[in-house]
Design a protein around this motif. Sequence first.
Motif, PDB file in Angstrom:
ATOM      1  N   PRO A  93      41.216 -44.495 -47.676  1.00  0.00           N
ATOM      2  CA  PRO A  93      41.782 -43.149 -47.472  1.00  0.00           C
ATOM      3  C   PRO A  93      43.167 -43.225 -46.820  1.00  0.00           C
ATOM      4  O   PRO A  93      43.568 -44.266 -46.295  1.00  0.00           O
ATOM      5  CB  PRO A  93      40.765 -42.470 -46.548  1.00  0.00           C
ATOM      6  CG  PRO A  93      39.993 -43.563 -45.927  1.00  0.00           C
ATOM      7  CD  PRO A  93      40.074 -44.758 -46.814  1.00  0.00           C
ATOM      8  N   HIS A  94      43.862 -42.108 -46.861  1.00  0.00           N
ATOM      9  CA  HIS A  94      45.192 -41.986 -46.274  1.00  0.00           C
ATOM     10  C   HIS A  94      45.249 -40.760 -45.369  1.00  0.00           C
ATOM     11  O   HIS A  94      44.475 -39.823 -45.541  1.00  0.00           O
ATOM     12  CB  HIS A  94      46.256 -41.888 -47.375  1.00  0.00           C
ATOM     13  CG  HIS A  94      46.328 -43.121 -48.195  1.00  0.00           C
ATOM     14  ND1 HIS A  94      45.528 -43.303 -49.312  1.00  0.00           N
ATOM     15  CD2 HIS A  94      47.048 -44.248 -48.058  1.00  0.00           C
ATOM     16  CE1 HIS A  94      45.780 -44.498 -49.818  1.00  0.00           C
ATOM     17  NE2 HIS A  94      46.701 -45.086 -49.082  1.00  0.00           N
ATOM     18  N   PHE A  95      46.191 -40.783 -44.433  1.00  0.00           N
ATOM     19  CA  PHE A  95      46.393 -39.669 -43.518  1.00  0.00           C
ATOM     20  C   PHE A  95      47.831 -39.200 -43.644  1.00  0.00           C
ATOM     21  O   PHE A  95      48.760 -39.998 -43.588  1.00  0.00           O
ATOM     22  CB  PHE A  95      46.110 -40.101 -42.075  1.00  0.00           C
ATOM     23  CG  PHE A  95      46.178 -38.970 -41.093  1.00  0.00           C
ATOM     24  CD1 PHE A  95      45.044 -38.244 -40.789  1.00  0.00           C
ATOM     25  CD2 PHE A  95      47.379 -38.614 -40.491  1.00  0.00           C
ATOM     26  CE1 PHE A  95      45.104 -37.184 -39.897  1.00  0.00           C
ATOM     27  CE2 PHE A  95      47.449 -37.558 -39.600  1.00  0.00           C
ATOM     28  CZ  PHE A  95      46.307 -36.834 -39.302  1.00  0.00           C
ATOM     29  N   LYS A  99      53.428 -32.818 -39.316  1.00  0.00           N
ATOM     30  CA  LYS A  99      54.635 -32.606 -38.510  1.00  0.00           C
ATOM     31  C   LYS A  99      55.756 -33.567 -38.914  1.00  0.00           C
ATOM     32  O   LYS A  99      56.838 -33.144 -39.272  1.00  0.00           O
ATOM     33  CB  LYS A  99      54.316 -32.738 -37.027  1.00  0.00           C
ATOM     34  CG  LYS A  99      55.492 -32.405 -36.132  1.00  0.00           C
ATOM     35  CD  LYS A  99      55.086 -32.335 -34.681  1.00  0.00           C
ATOM     36  CE  LYS A  99      56.303 -31.924 -33.836  1.00  0.00           C
ATOM     37  NZ  LYS A  99      55.943 -31.879 -32.421  1.00  0.00           N
ATOM     38  N   CYS A 100      55.487 -34.871 -38.863  1.00  0.00           N
ATOM     39  CA  CYS A 100      56.538 -35.858 -39.176  1.00  0.00           C
ATOM     40  C   CYS A 100      56.584 -36.208 -40.661  1.00  0.00           C
ATOM     41  O   CYS A 100      57.485 -36.891 -41.112  1.00  0.00           O
ATOM     42  CB  CYS A 100      56.378 -37.115 -38.334  1.00  0.00           C
ATOM     43  SG  CYS A 100      54.916 -38.114 -38.701  1.00  0.00           S
ATOM     44  N   GLN A 101      55.612 -35.744 -41.403  1.00  0.00           N
ATOM     45  CA  GLN A 101      55.528 -35.921 -42.857  1.00  0.00           C
ATOM     46  C   GLN A 101      55.421 -37.390 -43.280  1.00  0.00           C
ATOM     47  O   GLN A 101      55.841 -37.767 -44.363  1.00  0.00           O
ATOM     48  CB  GLN A 101      56.691 -35.234 -43.558  1.00  0.00           C
ATOM     49  CG  GLN A 101      56.722 -33.747 -43.276  1.00  0.00           C
ATOM     50  CD  GLN A 101      57.867 -33.037 -43.958  1.00  0.00           C
ATOM     51  OE1 GLN A 101      58.800 -33.638 -44.473  1.00  0.00           O
ATOM     52  NE2 GLN A 101      57.794 -31.718 -43.967  1.00  0.00           N
ATOM     53  N   GLN A 102      54.829 -38.214 -42.413  1.00  0.00           N
ATOM     54  CA  GLN A 102      54.575 -39.616 -42.740  1.00  0.00           C
ATOM     55  C   GLN A 102      53.174 -39.746 -43.337  1.00  0.00           C
ATOM     56  O   GLN A 102      52.268 -39.008 -42.965  1.00  0.00           O
ATOM     57  CB  GLN A 102      54.668 -40.475 -41.475  1.00  0.00           C
ATOM     58  CG  GLN A 102      56.020 -40.476 -40.823  1.00  0.00           C
ATOM     59  CD  GLN A 102      57.027 -41.318 -41.575  1.00  0.00           C
ATOM     60  OE1 GLN A 102      56.679 -42.262 -42.279  1.00  0.00           O
ATOM     61  NE2 GLN A 102      58.290 -40.975 -41.430  1.00  0.00           N
ATOM     62  N   THR A 103      53.015 -40.698 -44.221  1.00  0.00           N
ATOM     63  CA  THR A 103      51.712 -41.008 -44.795  1.00  0.00           C
ATOM     64  C   THR A 103      51.264 -42.361 -44.265  1.00  0.00           C
ATOM     65  O   THR A 103      52.033 -43.325 -44.304  1.00  0.00           O
ATOM     66  CB  THR A 103      51.783 -41.044 -46.333  1.00  0.00           C
ATOM     67  OG1 THR A 103      52.255 -39.779 -46.805  1.00  0.00           O
ATOM     68  CG2 THR A 103      50.417 -41.331 -46.943  1.00  0.00           C
ATOM     69  N   PHE A 104      50.039 -42.431 -43.765  1.00  0.00           N
ATOM     70  CA  PHE A 104      49.508 -43.646 -43.159  1.00  0.00           C
ATOM     71  C   PHE A 104      48.296 -44.136 -43.952  1.00  0.00           C
ATOM     72  O   PHE A 104      47.468 -43.334 -44.383  1.00  0.00           O
ATOM     73  CB  PHE A 104      49.056 -43.374 -41.720  1.00  0.00           C
ATOM     74  CG  PHE A 104      50.163 -42.871 -40.831  1.00  0.00           C
ATOM     75  CD1 PHE A 104      50.945 -43.758 -40.119  1.00  0.00           C
ATOM     76  CD2 PHE A 104      50.413 -41.510 -40.711  1.00  0.00           C
ATOM     77  CE1 PHE A 104      51.966 -43.290 -39.292  1.00  0.00           C
ATOM     78  CE2 PHE A 104      51.422 -41.040 -39.899  1.00  0.00           C
ATOM     79  CZ  PHE A 104      52.211 -41.931 -39.193  1.00  0.00           C
ATOM     80  N   CYS A 105      48.176 -45.439 -44.102  1.00  0.00           N
ATOM     81  CA  CYS A 105      46.994 -46.045 -44.714  1.00  0.00           C
ATOM     82  C   CYS A 105      45.914 -46.172 -43.652  1.00  0.00           C
ATOM     83  O   CYS A 105      46.187 -46.605 -42.533  1.00  0.00           O
ATOM     84  CB  CYS A 105      47.313 -47.435 -45.247  1.00  0.00           C
ATOM     85  SG  CYS A 105      48.507 -47.445 -46.567  1.00  0.00           S
ATOM     86  N   CYS A 133      49.498 -36.979 -36.522  1.00  0.00           N
ATOM     87  CA  CYS A 133      49.366 -38.379 -36.137  1.00  0.00           C
ATOM     88  C   CYS A 133      49.378 -38.468 -34.610  1.00  0.00           C
ATOM     89  O   CYS A 133      49.752 -37.508 -33.921  1.00  0.00           O
ATOM     90  CB  CYS A 133      50.481 -39.216 -36.751  1.00  0.00           C
ATOM     91  SG  CYS A 133      52.124 -38.909 -36.068  1.00  0.00           S
ATOM     92  N   PRO A 134      48.972 -39.607 -34.022  1.00  0.00           N
ATOM     93  CA  PRO A 134      48.937 -39.735 -32.563  1.00  0.00           C
ATOM     94  C   PRO A 134      50.290 -39.453 -31.901  1.00  0.00           C
ATOM     95  O   PRO A 134      50.343 -38.836 -30.843  1.00  0.00           O
ATOM     96  CB  PRO A 134      48.494 -41.180 -32.330  1.00  0.00           C
ATOM     97  CG  PRO A 134      47.745 -41.536 -33.558  1.00  0.00           C
ATOM     98  CD  PRO A 134      48.412 -40.783 -34.678  1.00  0.00           C
TER      99      PRO A 134
END
Length: 138
Positions: A93-95, A99-105, A133-134
């Motif tokens: 899955p991805h997150f 707010k910052c519009q980043q995609t995280f694995c 995100c944190p």
Amino acid sequence: MDEATCISLLQVHGIKPTANRILVAKALASSIQPQSLAELERRIISIDKSNIFRALVLFREQHLVHAIEGSSDGTKYELCYSHDHEHDDDQHPHFYCEKCQQTFCLNDAELPEILLPQGFEAHSSNLMIKGLCPHCKK
């Protein structure tokens, strides 16, 4: 990732290692987060957008990249470390941070098993979780 490793990865996935494909694979391998076509275009100035896109289409067909949809930049791509070009055994899955519009694995999170009705055949899945995100939550 060095050039020899990129060439090997392309070959494992049944892809002829041309100079452009090696550059695209190296750009994806050096990225901490999935990259959009526009981000790759800014990083790889020696190749035009259409050649990068053609490489990504081929990579997707051969299970060398995951295509992640659902972010503000459109589709993002990341290298898939599956072991062949027929099956994707590297799904996760991805997150997406709103707010910052980043995609995280989320490599350590498991995808839930979905039981499909009889007659359906799954080829891939994409789970996108959206929130903060944190860093942005602070």
